[in-house]
Design an enzyme around this catalytic site. Structure first.
Site, mmCIF file in Angstrom:
data_model
loop_
_atom_site.group_PDB
_atom_site.id
_atom_site.type_symbol
_atom_site.label_atom_id
_atom_site.label_comp_id
_atom_site.label_asym_id
_atom_site.label_seq_id
_atom_site.Cartn_x
_atom_site.Cartn_y
_atom_site.Cartn_z
ATOM 1 N N LYS A 175 -0.923 1.881 0.051
ATOM 2 C CA LYS A 175 -1.511 1.713 1.386
ATOM 3 C C LYS A 175 -2.903 2.350 1.442
ATOM 4 C CE LYS A 175 2.872 2.073 3.992
ATOM 5 N NZ LYS A 175 3.352 0.738 4.251
ATOM 6 N N GLU A 225 -2.650 8.904 9.595
ATOM 7 C CA GLU A 225 -3.279 8.039 10.591
ATOM 8 C C GLU A 225 -3.119 8.646 11.967
ATOM 9 O OE1 GLU A 225 -1.449 4.179 10.392
ATOM 10 O OE2 GLU A 225 -2.416 3.684 8.494
ATOM 11 N N HIS A 281 10.988 2.412 12.860
ATOM 12 C CA HIS A 281 9.809 1.732 12.310
ATOM 13 C C HIS A 281 10.180 0.477 11.530
ATOM 14 C CE1 HIS A 281 7.546 5.160 13.611
ATOM 15 N NE2 HIS A 281 8.221 5.968 12.815
ATOM 16 N N ARG A 305 4.062 -10.899 -0.298
ATOM 17 C CA ARG A 305 5.303 -11.656 -0.555
ATOM 18 C C ARG A 305 5.622 -12.475 0.679
ATOM 19 N NH1 ARG A 305 8.466 -8.541 3.031
ATOM 20 N NH2 ARG A 305 7.795 -6.376 3.070
#
Ligand code: ADP
Ligand code: ADP
Ligand code: MG
Length: 673
Positions: free
Chosen positions: A116, A200, A235, A293
């Site tokens: 990420k 973040e 999440h 994907r």
């Protein structure tokens, strides 16, 4: 186009890929672990090859074995599905080196998006907007703490290598940072073998909006619009829809273009999803990650575009151009996907394992689609994802599609383990959801309504349970009577004479810590049932698991699944589990619980150990059946006297046939007094 492909996955996605392959005339090779030897994907494929034991690392993650099987079976390409090897760059490389097409992006694109942090750095250079945060290489505590303090709390720590919501920790204040960081790093290390993290700014009221992109080997790339996946727990997505409510054309073009640019920046090929987080407070959107994907929720995109994304994947992988250009793609109507999981919403959505004793899916049609990998009787094992199915609905408008969803959910029946079906139904009928009040806090905010405490069992449900019990007794007595040498004996009347003078009988049920009694009076037309202060005229008949009733003139149908003394009444999609403890049925239930005096499967009688008049103790061997190459011993469910033996050695029996009859010691005593 390929002639044969291998599907390196299991469950619904393997079945989904097989369906399109079949449509295109492509032969399929399935692979399976020992836990999946009888699985639906194995039965649907043209060929199926065993991989190994159930654990993923010994089966579905065995890239070496999978490639060898592709070679051995002559499969030209491998579809990895999602999860497992789908985002494994080494596997994509190994496929290429072995001369087998990997149906997915090039290894370099997987690697580029695999971390990420690295992905965010890359997107920054492609001018794709990012959530404020830190995604650098330096990982020392002091620096990470400084970065978090600088962006202001709450912050979100994520595993750089993360996925599936694992390794994510929200930090509310500076003092908590050290502890939460350590916990995120531990989880990241154990789940992904990589402790690196990024930080973040934690958005407090965001929506998850993602763009489906597709690119071919000729340099073309398009976006197939967006999906809103804001309804999440831990999440993780549970309910997705397309298009995203409130999305303007300008915003769609802006996000679509950003996503296509992201794909082009890494030389992408095939299906991919660029996930954005949309701040409902400011209207800004930021790049979150790219999944390289096919996504679980791809069907909602298929429903609104009329395209088959697996077909697109196969065409692109075989070198064809994208089937449509951007201007040829249109949105038509609205679609929802609900993920039906084996999980207990009341216990923080804890995954459940067990057998699907009963499974009935909504009828499929132009509006309703069910993608599943399981059948009635299958097991949801501890080895894999506990998703049972995806229910997908479509209609012209969001409002109508939502009605379809609620209706289809009410038709869904699963008995044997806890599911999120009741929760999904609450969700689909929640006014705030209908009003598009969407953000990732939706479930937490409406928790009390979405996951209500189990209500007391309703009178109608108790009446249905009682009717099912009574029907069972009647059916049992009828079979025994037909088999009996004295069919006219009043013993066989199910009117309660033998237990009570006044033709009434009490049935007892337990649900949770509540107990309920139903007093059944045998009437000419059926039963008069007393439940609490209510009196009901009731009648019912049982056809397999289908119970048809008339209760006070009101026709009600239910599915009743019996597992030992546990009855599950499924009516209008709501499951009610009741433990029945009814003296009238004790013998019958004991017989069922122990395999019974009825043949558990069709077979041949090998030995009869007893004759009429023999006294037997509980668990005395009575009859040996041979069925499916195995001997099966029928034991006495309780002490008693052999009253009748219905079969001799060598005779064939059908499933459920009564083999013999025992007068229980206790009941015999009752009668003689
Ligand atoms: P995963 O790889 O597990 O899918 P993501 O980075 O896609 O991880 O995040 C998963 C979910 O966590 C998102 O769908 C969103 O609901 C939530 N989330 C991620 N980043 C943020 C953020 N910065 N602020 C608030 N919520 C976030
Ligand atoms: P999507 O982003 O496609 O909606 P999710 O975010 O729910 O899917 O999950 C990410 C992917 O990782 C899914 O394909 C899921 O099945 C897969 N996955 C998550 N955990 C595991 C695991 N332990 N083993 C294998 N696959 C997993
Ligand atoms: Mg994600």
């Amino acid at each position: 186009m390929f002639k044969k492909i291998l599907i390196a996955n299991r469950g619904e996605i393997a079945c989904r890929v097989i369906a399109t392959a079949r449509k295109l005339g492509i032969k399929t090779v399935a692979v399976y672990s020992d836990a999946d030897a009888e699985a639906r994907h194995v039965k649907l494929a043209d060929e199926a090859i065993r991989l190994g034991p159930p654990a993923p690392r010994e089966s579905y993650l065995r890239s070496d074995l999978i490639l060898a099987i592709a070679k051995q079976t002559g499969a030209e390409a491998i579809h990895p599905g999602y999860g497992f090897l789908s985002e494994n760059a080494d596997f994509a490389t190994a496929c290429m080196e072995a001369g087998v097409v990997f149906i997915g992006p090039p290894a370099s694109a997987i690697s580029a998006m695999g971390s990420k942090s690295a992905a965010k750095t890359l997107m920054e250079t492609a001018s794709v907007p990012l959530v404020p945060g830190y995604h650098g290489d330096k990982q020392d505590l002091a620096l990470l703490q400084r970065e978090a303090d600088k962006m202001g709390y709450p912050v979100l720590i994520k595993a750089s290598a993360g996925g599936g919501g694992k390794g994510m920790k929200i930090v509310e204040k500076s003092a908590d940072f050290t502890a939460q960081l350590a916990s995120a790093q531990r989880e990241a290390q154990s789940s992904f073998g990589d402790a690196r993290v990024l930080i973040e700014k934690y958005l407090t009221k965001p929506r998850h909006i993602e763009i489906q992109v597709f690119a071919d080997t000729h340099g073309d790339a398009v976006y197939l619009f967006e999906r809103d996946c804001s309804v999440q727990r831990r999440h993780q997505k549970v309910l997705e829809e397309a298009p995203a409510p409130g999305m303007t054309t300008e915003r769609r073009v802006e996000m679509g273009t950003a996503a296509v640019n992201a794909a082009k920046a890494i030389g992408y090929v095939g299906a991919g999803t660029v996930e954005f987080i949309f701040d409902t407070l400011t209207g800004a959107f930021y790049f979150m990650e790219m999944n390289t994907r096919l996504q679980v929720e791809h069907p909602v995109t298929e429903m609104i575009t009329g395209q088959d994304l697996v077909e697109w994947q196969l065409r692109v992988a075989s070198g064809e151009s994208l089937p449509l250009k951007q201007h040829e793609l249109k949105i038509h109507g609205h679609a929802f996907e609900a993920r039906v999981y084996a999980e207990d919403p009341a216990r923080d959505f804890l995954p459940q394992i067990g057998h699907l004793l009963h499974l009935r899916q909504p009828a499929e049609n132009a509006h309703v689609r069910v993608d599943t990998g399981v059948e009635s009787g299958d097991e949801i094992s501890p080895w894999y994802d506990p998703m049972i199915a995806k229910l997908i609905v479509w209609d012209e408008s969001r409002e109508r599609a939502l009605d379809r969803l609620a209706h289809a959910l009410s038709e869904y029946e699963v008995v044997g383990l806890d599911t999120n079906l009741a929760f999904l139904r609450q969700l689909a009928s929640h006014p705030a959801f209908a009003a598009c009040e969407l953000d990732t806090g939706f479930i937490a905010r409406h928790h009390a309504v979405l996951i209500p405490p189990t209500p007391p069992v309703g009178t109608d449900t108790l009446a249905m349970a009682a009717l099912a019990e009574l029907a069972q007794v009647e059916a049992h007595n009828l079979t025994m009577r037909q088999r009996s040498s004295e069919p006219a004996s009043p013993w066989w009347e199910a009117d309660g004479w033998r237990l009570n003078q006044d033709n009434r009988h009490a049935l007892h049920f337990r649900a949770g810590d509540q107990e309920y009694a139903v007093i059944a009076h045998y009437a000419d037309t059926g039963y008069l049932l007393e439940i609490g202060n209510e009196k009901l005229d009731a009648n019912g008949s049982l056809h397999g698991q289908q119970l048809r009733t008339v209760i006070n003139g009101h026709r009600l149908q239910a599915t009743v699944v019996r597992d030992g003394s546990r009855l599950t009444v499924v009516c209008n999609g709501t499951n009610t589990e009741l433990d029945a403890f009814n003296p009238l049925l004790v013998g019958l239930q004991a017989a069922e619980a122990t395999g019974g005096l009825n043949a558990p499967m069709p077979g041949t009688v090998v030995t009869v150990h007893v004759k009429v008049g023999d006294m037997v103790e509980k668990d005395t061997p009575l009859v040996i059946l041979e069925a499916m190459k195995m001997e099966h011993t029928i034991l006495a469910p309780q002490a008693g006297t052999v009253k009748e033996v219905f079969f001799e050695k060598g005779e064939q029996v059908t499933e459920g046939a009564a083999l013999l009859e025992i007068t229980p010691a206790i009941e015999a005593a009752t009668i003689t007094q």
